[in-house]
Design a protein around this motif. Structure first.
Motif, mmCIF file in Angstrom:
data_model
loop_
_atom_site.group_PDB
_atom_site.id
_atom_site.type_symbol
_atom_site.label_atom_id
_atom_site.label_comp_id
_atom_site.label_asym_id
_atom_site.label_seq_id
_atom_site.Cartn_x
_atom_site.Cartn_y
_atom_site.Cartn_z
ATOM 1 N N MET B 66 17.392 -57.787 -39.835
ATOM 2 C CA MET B 66 17.514 -59.080 -39.154
ATOM 3 C C MET B 66 16.619 -60.133 -39.805
ATOM 4 N N THR B 67 15.357 -59.784 -40.098
ATOM 5 C CA THR B 67 14.476 -60.786 -40.715
ATOM 6 C C THR B 67 15.022 -61.169 -42.089
ATOM 7 N N THR B 68 15.552 -60.184 -42.809
ATOM 8 C CA THR B 68 16.077 -60.454 -44.145
ATOM 9 C C THR B 68 17.282 -61.380 -44.078
ATOM 10 N N LEU B 69 18.251 -61.017 -43.242
ATOM 11 C CA LEU B 69 19.473 -61.821 -43.170
ATOM 12 C C LEU B 69 19.201 -63.188 -42.547
ATOM 13 N N HIS B 70 18.275 -63.231 -41.591
ATOM 14 C CA HIS B 70 17.928 -64.530 -41.004
ATOM 15 C C HIS B 70 17.453 -65.486 -42.103
ATOM 16 N N GLY B 71 16.533 -64.998 -42.928
ATOM 17 C CA GLY B 71 16.000 -65.846 -43.998
ATOM 18 C C GLY B 71 17.075 -66.239 -44.994
ATOM 19 N N LEU B 72 17.829 -65.240 -45.467
ATOM 20 C CA LEU B 72 18.838 -65.521 -46.493
ATOM 21 C C LEU B 72 19.886 -66.497 -45.983
ATOM 22 N N ILE B 73 20.347 -66.271 -44.760
ATOM 23 C CA ILE B 73 21.428 -67.105 -44.240
ATOM 24 C C ILE B 73 20.937 -68.514 -43.941
ATOM 25 N N MET B 74 19.726 -68.631 -43.408
ATOM 26 C CA MET B 74 19.209 -69.966 -43.117
ATOM 27 C C MET B 74 18.989 -70.764 -44.413
ATOM 28 N N VAL B 75 18.411 -70.112 -45.423
ATOM 29 C CA VAL B 75 18.111 -70.828 -46.664
ATOM 30 C C VAL B 75 19.394 -71.135 -47.438
ATOM 31 N N PHE B 76 20.181 -70.076 -47.700
ATOM 32 C CA PHE B 76 21.327 -70.248 -48.598
ATOM 33 C C PHE B 76 22.605 -70.641 -47.870
ATOM 34 N N GLY B 77 22.698 -70.298 -46.576
ATOM 35 C CA GLY B 77 23.944 -70.553 -45.866
ATOM 36 C C GLY B 77 23.899 -71.790 -44.988
ATOM 37 N N ALA B 78 22.723 -72.078 -44.428
ATOM 38 C CA ALA B 78 22.649 -73.198 -43.492
ATOM 39 C C ALA B 78 22.061 -74.443 -44.163
ATOM 40 N N ILE B 79 20.800 -74.370 -44.588
ATOM 41 C CA ILE B 79 20.131 -75.598 -45.028
ATOM 42 C C ILE B 79 20.739 -76.144 -46.323
ATOM 43 N N MET B 80 20.841 -75.277 -47.347
ATOM 44 C CA MET B 80 21.327 -75.805 -48.632
ATOM 45 C C MET B 80 22.743 -76.373 -48.540
ATOM 46 N N PRO B 81 23.718 -75.628 -48.007
ATOM 47 C CA PRO B 81 25.067 -76.209 -47.923
ATOM 48 C C PRO B 81 25.133 -77.453 -47.042
ATOM 49 N N SER B 82 24.267 -77.531 -46.010
ATOM 50 C CA SER B 82 24.355 -78.722 -45.163
ATOM 51 C C SER B 82 23.983 -79.961 -45.967
ATOM 52 N N PHE B 83 22.965 -79.848 -46.816
ATOM 53 C CA PHE B 83 22.597 -81.022 -47.612
ATOM 54 C C PHE B 83 23.620 -81.312 -48.711
ATOM 55 N N VAL B 84 24.276 -80.238 -49.215
ATOM 56 C CA VAL B 84 25.346 -80.487 -50.183
ATOM 57 C C VAL B 84 26.493 -81.227 -49.486
ATOM 58 N N GLY B 85 26.769 -80.825 -48.249
ATOM 59 C CA GLY B 85 27.813 -81.514 -47.481
ATOM 60 C C GLY B 85 27.478 -82.979 -47.289
ATOM 61 N N LEU B 86 26.222 -83.211 -46.947
ATOM 62 C CA LEU B 86 25.792 -84.595 -46.739
ATOM 63 C C LEU B 86 25.896 -85.383 -48.051
ATOM 64 N N ALA B 87 25.524 -84.722 -49.159
ATOM 65 C CA ALA B 87 25.616 -85.379 -50.468
ATOM 66 C C ALA B 87 27.064 -85.742 -50.772
ATOM 67 N N ASN B 88 27.973 -84.819 -50.470
ATOM 68 C CA ASN B 88 29.384 -85.075 -50.705
ATOM 69 C C ASN B 88 29.877 -86.289 -49.938
ATOM 70 N N TRP B 89 29.524 -86.331 -48.676
ATOM 71 C CA TRP B 89 29.951 -87.458 -47.854
ATOM 72 C C TRP B 89 29.332 -88.767 -48.325
ATOM 73 N N MET B 90 28.005 -88.728 -48.548
ATOM 74 C CA MET B 90 27.273 -89.982 -48.649
ATOM 75 C C MET B 90 27.089 -90.511 -50.068
ATOM 76 N N ILE B 91 26.916 -89.626 -51.064
ATOM 77 C CA ILE B 91 26.571 -90.163 -52.391
ATOM 78 C C ILE B 91 27.659 -91.109 -52.922
ATOM 79 N N PRO B 92 28.957 -90.710 -52.895
ATOM 80 C CA PRO B 92 29.953 -91.684 -53.380
ATOM 81 C C PRO B 92 29.924 -92.986 -52.582
#
Lengths: 381, 526
Positions: B66-92
């Protein structure tokens, strides 16, 4: 039901009690301790002082920064009719808030460097202890001593029944071991830290030592305890399933007491050497074997050999099968499973006794007695 | 002209085959929110187990998964993609571009993510369980001593690294080539700047992570000994390689958050950002420093004292540009005309809590003191102050800030403010006491603890449940806004907001800036 009610009560009152107890600041493994403990060493005090100084500086800066922010939040509100000014950029201000923090950092780096240099001064150690991390226990070897080499494993002493809540938890729950490491007071003790399987980390906060135990490498650390006492710590590096269950207990005793203790341990070691050459009766082996079983096997295989994390021993094809196979499992473990290689952890007398016990207890009436010499021969191949 | 002015395709194929930056941004955001909920659910299991001393709900081995997957999913699945999503919407929309520079690759970099995380989550059901060596997966615990699922874990790291690299190449290409005439580098909104620098960091370090997991794969399956001393390798080498990726990674997470805050604080202060240039330089300095401080995660591995000193001094230096940022935000607020809508509340929450996380970071940089802090709950408290109160709070602020522009409907302000206050209280209740137990000697990543840590852990668990529950309110508020929020049609949803994204109609049409906008030369950066 009573348990549930207590839990709810605790839940409701928890925060209140906590605030009250947090105010009663304590040091050194106390309940609800909120700060680092200076511990029992000079290095520990220096680290503590450094910690407090930097915490202090951060607090002052924090009060300043947040003070300005909250002033703005309170007085520069649109709802109060505050009109925005449009100033931006000021080279003077910007240089100031770059240079001043830099100077503060230099002020912090000076004591930090000298403390670090003290921690790294391994010269003039008066004795050495080799610490080896195992999944999930510690082994201590007193080396560089005249006479008999003393070495032993230190296992968690807290019973499974306390961990699984069927029995009330003791005062030193999870921070107690079957055999603590003993060091003399006012003596510079050097620890040589390594590991047998994965990385562990040997941490006793009050002795100000934390050093990673890395398989294949030997790290150095040292301590000089100024006060006698019992100091407790834990493995600090995730090392697998039972990472939370490999505590460290260090007894710091007077130099005389230490010498007595060492003499006793050396005598024991000499005795075991002698025992290795002896032949034991079945009853002797069973009595010794039960003691070893309860200490080393019970946690996984159950009090009656019924199994648990490990396989059942009662009626097992290994314990009731050919002796060589049984010895192989006990001595070399089963790779890829939780069954460890006990060959290096138990001495030949203990191994002989516990194998005999497993083959003759729990209804496994094999009737064969294994002698220390059998273990010796098996290990030699 | 008519043919060029088409809307989205209908049905599922719109989402599968889309090359539209807004569609892809939306998918990234929803995906990352789903991962946030999943990672959060794992955190709830962790906190439920730690509610009281003794093993109650799960076994130690599962706790580690649980601690392992919590960290991996939050870092690589939640935070990073959310900012990529925001970049996609906003940068252009912020640089006056019609879309991202590489739209087909954009589609691909999103669509390889969901199967990857499905694969990662499926390891939970494999023989031997999911990876359990922590999100830092130190060898040899993650190689020789790992469950067979580690191979699937390695594969998923490879694929999500690929996704990140494609995403960042796209961002670099877009920012460098697609800016509207007159949108010079030093006129770009700070969010664009921080993402440009982040994208370079990603391109530089994701291959290093790929190298680390490839060496793991070789050790596990092909008999090499990169990380095993018995075969001439070195377990510490893994940590050096991992943290050479891992430290820039934390700035990859936080720099776009800095960008968001630098957009929102001026908007609700109705005053330009105090020092735009110095913010850009500070971001670049932080990015540079992030490459030369990695071993401060490894003060206790037994480095020579000269190494310790170098990494300590370099790490302490990060406080300077980070301080510049905080001072800038506060001076921006100073003598503005402040109002406290939900995005601003989350930014102020960010400012206070991130600064606290910065202070504990400075404390952790002091090598001798780190001998006591390292691998204790003090570290857990520190990085949740910068990851959750830093990245997640700013992301939440971004959603509230731009959601009305995206969907043309206003969220419920009362519910937003409630969400903020519950989050703020829940967050602090969870993580503030963790400083105490860490200083008192509680190691991290343990499923059970000594009795003296019991009260603070219970407090922490209660806080975590509160923080977790508040996210349901957030989800409800967002959905309610999209479905039935009060329509807004002003181009400028917020009176203090500046920037090109506020010059397009509300809701933002499917295609924006098909003709480049005119940049008013007097009107530098938002």
């Amino acid at each position: 039901m009573c348990f549930e009610a207590k839990r709810l009560l605790k839940l409701a009152l928890g925060p209140v009690l906590m605030l009250m107890s947090a105010i009663a600041l304590a040091s050194g493994g106390e309940v609800n301790q909120v700060n680092m403990s200076p511990g029992a060493t000079h290095v520990g005090e220096r680290i503590y002082d450094l910690h407090m100084v930097i915490l202090g500086i951060c607090t002052v800066i924090g009060i300043g920064v947040f003070g300005v922010m909250f002033y703005s939040i309170i007085y520069h509100r649109k709802s109060k009719g505050h009109k925005p000014s449009h100033f931006h950029e000021s080279t003077k201000v910007e240089i100031a808030w770059t240079v001043v923090p830099f100077l503060i950092l230099i002020g912090m780096a000076v004591p930090a460097t000298s403390t670090l240099l003290e921690i790294y001064d391994f010269e003039d150690a008066e004795m050495d202890i080799l610490i080896t991390g195992y999944q999930w226990k510690w082994k201590y070897e007193y080396i560089d001593e005249n006479g008999e080499n003393v070495s032993f494993f230190s296992n968690l002493r807290t019973p499974q029944s306390e961990i699984y809540n069927s029995q009330p938890k003791g005062e030193h729950y999870l921070l107690e071991v079957d055999e603590p490491v003993v060091i003399p007071v006012d003596t510079k003790v050097r620890f040589l830290v390594t590991a047998n399987d994965v990385i562990h980390s040997w941490w006793v906060p009050e002795l100000a030592v934390k050093k990673d135990a890395i398989p294949g490498f030997i790290n150095e650390a040292w301590t000089r305890a100024a006060e006698e006492g019992v100091y407790r710590g834990q493995c600090a590096e995730l090392c697998g399933k039972d990472h939370g269950f490999m505590p460290i207990v260090v007894n710091v005793v007077s130099k005389d007491e230490y010498n007595d203790w060492l003499a006793t341990k050396q005598a024991e070691a000499a005795e075991i050497k002698e025992l290795m050459a002896q032949t034991f009766t079945m009853d002797e082996l069973m009595a010794r074997g039960k003691a070893v079983y309860d200490r080393a096997c019970l946690a996984c295989h159950g009090a009656n050999g019924e199994g648990g994390v490990g396989k059942a021993i009662a009626g097992s094809p290994i314990a009731t099968g050919e002796l060589g196979g049984h010895l192989n499992v006990g001595i070399n473990g089963v790779p890829g499973t939780a069954m460890q290689a006990f060959g290096g952890q138990l001495n030949d007398v203990e191994m002989a006794a516990v194998i005999t016990y497993q083959r003759n207890a729990f209804g496994n009436n094999m009737g064969d007695a294994v002698q220390p010499i059998d273990i010796y021969n098996f290990k030699k191949g | 002209m008519g043919d060029h002015h088409h809307g989205p395709a209908k049905g599922l194929s719109r989402w599968l085959f889309t090359t539209n930056h807004k569609d892809i941004g939306t998918m990234y955001l929803w995906f990352s929110f789903a991962m946030f909920i999943l990672g959060g659910f794992f955190a709830m299991i962790i906190r439920a187990e730690l509610f009281q001393p003794g093993m109650q709900l799960v076994e130690p081995a599962f706790f580690n998964q649980m601690t392992t997957l919590h960290g991996l999913i939050m870092v690589f699945g939640a935070i990073m993609p959310s900012f990529v999503g925001l970049a996609n919407w906003m940068i252009p929309m912020m640089i006056g571009a019609p879309d991202m520079a590489l739209p087909r690759m954009n589609n691909w970099s999103f669509w390889i993510l969901p199967p990857t995380f499905l694969l990662l989550a499926s390891t939970l059901f494999m023989d031997g369980g999911a990876p359990a060596a922590g999100w830092t997966f130190y060898a040899p615990l993650s190689t020789t001593y790992a469950a067979p699922s580690v191979t699937f874990f390695i594969f998923s790291i490879h694929v999500l690294g690929l996704s990140s690299i494609m995403g960042s190449i796209n961002i670099i290409a877009t920012v460098m080539n697609m800016r509207a005439p007159g949108m010079t580098y030093m006129k770009m909104p700070l969010f664009v700047w921080t993402w440009l620098i982040t994208a370079f960091l990603l391109v530089a370090v994701m291959p290093v992570l790929a190298g680390a997991v490839t060496m793991m794969l070789m050790d596990v399956h092909f008999g090499t000994s990169f990380f095993s001393a018995a075969g001439g390798g070195d377990p510490v080498l893994f940590q050096h390689v991992f943290w050479f990726f891992g430290h820039p990674e934390v700035y990859i997470i936080i720099l776009p958050a800095f960008g968001v805050v630098s957009q929102i604080i001026p908007a609700f202060s109705r005053k330009p950002l105090f020092g735009y240039d110095s913010m850009v330089y500070a971001t670049a300095s932080i990015a540079f420093l992030s490459f030369i401080v990695w071993a401060h995660h490894m003060y206790t591995v037994g480095m020579p004292v000269a190494g310790e000193l170098f990494f300590m001094y370099a790490t302490m230096l990060i406080a300077v540009p980070t301080g510049v940022k905080v001072f800038n935000w506060i001076t921006t607020m100073w003598r503005g005309a402040l109002s406290f809508e939900t995005p601003m509340l989350f930014c102020i929450g960010f400012l206070v809590l991130f600064t606290i996380g910065g202070f504990t970071g400075l404390m952790l940089s002091i090598a001798p003191a780190d001998f006591q802090y390292h691998d204790s709950y003090f570290v857990v408290a520190h990085f949740h102050y910068v990851m959750v109160a830093g990245a997640v709070f700013s992301m939440t602020a971004a959603i509230y800030y731009w959601l009305p522009k995206w969907c043309g409907r206003m969220y419920n302000e009362t519910m937003g403010k409630t969400h903020f206050w519950i989050s703020f209280i829940g967050f602090n209740l969870t993580f503030f006491p963790q400083h105490f137990v860490g200083l008192a000697g509680m190691p991290r990543r343990i499923p059970d603890y000594a009795l003296q840590f019991a009260d603070f852990n219970m407090m922490s668990s209660i806080g975590a449940f509160i923080y977790g529950a508040s996210q349901i309110l957030f989800l409800y508020n967002v959905i309610a806004t999209i479905v039935a929020g009060k329509p807004v049609s002003d181009e400028k949803v917020w009176d203090g907001a500046e920037g090109l994204e506020w010059t397009v109609p509300t809701p933002a049409p499917y295609h924006t800036f098909e003709k480049p906008p005119k940049i008013d030369p007097a009107h530098a950066h938002s």
